[in-house]
Design an enzyme around this catalytic site. Structure first.
Site, PDB file in Angstrom:
ATOM      1  CG  ASP A 173       2.310 -50.079  59.036  1.00 19.48           C
ATOM      2  OD1 ASP A 173       3.199 -49.369  58.509  1.00 19.48           O
ATOM      3  OD2 ASP A 173       1.602 -49.674  59.988  1.00 19.48           O
ATOM      4  CG  ASN A 184      -0.486 -45.138  65.490  1.00 26.31           C
ATOM      5  OD1 ASN A 184      -1.612 -45.429  65.889  1.00 26.31           O
ATOM      6  ND2 ASN A 184      -0.190 -43.928  65.070  1.00 26.31           N
ATOM      7  CG  ASP A 205       1.532 -44.279  56.871  1.00 23.57           C
ATOM      8  OD1 ASP A 205       0.404 -44.635  57.226  1.00 23.57           O
ATOM      9  OD2 ASP A 205       2.572 -44.779  57.315  1.00 23.57           O
TER      10      ASP A 205
END
Length: 371
Positions: free
Chosen positions: A260, A233, A108
């Site tokens: 996230d 992002n 990631d």
């Protein structure tokens, strides 16, 4: 299902968080991250491998697992990296050795650019009956961008990240998933093209699942401000992308809403859109935001929210549904980052009025939070 008063639902599950330890404890620790998750109704979270050392070997994974065993209040499940050092290139980790110990493999933050390397990773992960959890990004299309390549970027002189940088790699990885049979879970999708590619892949029977995050569902780039708390992002994108993502959670194309959760220090988020670190926190705001702005107005049902935040993630990861969270849906308050349990305080949702607060969290028979 009652939409007022107290409601008891399966423990929330987040397939995509950053707890920063080992290596970056000033941003977040296993303890502080799990406390933030516990008081928000989460029973299980899956941590990304951008820690130091990266979980790219049995030795390095054991460092992280020891911290989890010592400090975590909830289930914390670390992904292993795909490449050594989590570099997105170079040598693959020992997939066969690590696979029995982890729920998946991810680099990631770094999309794997080399198709041959990704094909080999998928072949070996498929043979090990595991899954790849992929951040999809074509580096050559980034061109120094840091917010969406849209009207706001052009008006204010910012460098933009084009939508193609995301969906082009999703397109490639879906093709490789079909070729290898590898289960592919696509992280934090943000574009309308990504939604359609995944919708088509599912119709074709390709073993693909995906997630998006609350900020892509509730925000668009018309709302951007000159503050680092608006920088993540992939970036917050156009209204058309936002609407496509909402359609995707409504029709089942999108499997999971993850946060996230990406804490940074106040200084790292104080440098504006251009200079701040990518990432915002999300564990303590996800359920109340989604309940308030999607369920209460009737955009989705409470049953669908439970699927997106609880049950579907358990189906994908194979975790049993054995934990319960109780929420007071009548609790009305203003999001105040100063009250966050997480070390990270950066969120674009500061000042938003919400309903829904976790009042009890029972993880596998143990009460880990009660208010």
């Amino acid at each position: 299902m009652s939409l007022f008063g107290k409601i008891r639902i399966p423990g929330l599950l987040d397939m995509h968080v950053h707890f920063r330890e080992p290596g970056f404890a000033y941003k977040e620790t296993i303890l502080s991250g799990s406390q933030a998750a516990a008081c928000s109704g989460y029973s299980d979270v899956f941590t990304m491998p951008n820690v130091l050392p990266a979980p790219d070997s049995l030795e390095h994974l054991s460092v992280q697992k020891a911290l989890i065993g010592r400090d975590s209040l909830i289930g914390v499940h670390p992904y292993a990296s795909i490449t050594l050092g989590q570099q997105g290139e170079g040598e693959l980790v020992n997939i066969e050795q690590l696979s029995p110990l982890v729920p998946g493999f991810s680099d990631d933050g770094r999309g794997i650019q080399d198709e041959g390397l990704m094909r080999e990773a998928m072949q070996r992960i498929a043979a090990a009956d595991n899954m790849i959890v992929e951040h999809c990004e074509v580096n050559s299309l980034l061109r120094g961008g840091y917010i969406h390549d849209g009207a706001y970027a052009r008006k204010h002189g910012h460098k933009g990240i084009c939508s193609e940088s995301e969906w082009r790699e999703i397109e490639r990885n879906i093709r490789l998933s079909e070729e290898t049979g590898c289960r592919l879970h696509i992280c934090h999708i943000s574009t309308k093209e990504s939604v359609q590619l995944i919708r088509d892949a599912k119709v074709s029977g390709i073993p693909v699942t995906c997630e998006t995050a609350p900020h892509y569902l509730l925000l668009n780039d018309r709302m951007l401000q000159e503050d680092g708390c608006w920088k993540m992002n992939p970036p917050i994108r156009d209204v058309a992308d936002q609407m496509a993502l909402i359609a995707g959670i409504s029709d089942g194309t999108i499997d999971v809403i993850a946060t996230d959760h990406a804490p940074h220090s106040a200084e790292e988020k104080s440098r504006g859109l251009a200079g701040s670190a990518f990432g915002i926190v999300g564990l303590e705001t996800a359920f109340p935001l989604l309940y308030t702005y999607l369920v209460k107005p009737g955009v989705i049902t409470m049953e669908r929210l439970i699927e997106l935040m609880c049950t579907r993630g358990r189906e994908i990861t194979g975790l049993a549904e054995d934990s319960w969270a109780t929420f007071d849906l009548d609790a009305h308050y203003t999001i105040d980052p100063g009250q966050f349990v997480s070390k990270g305080k950066s969120t674009p949702f500061a000042g938003w009025e919400v309903y829904g607060r976790c009042v009890k969290n029972e993880v596998r028979g143990k009460v880990v939070f009660e208010n």
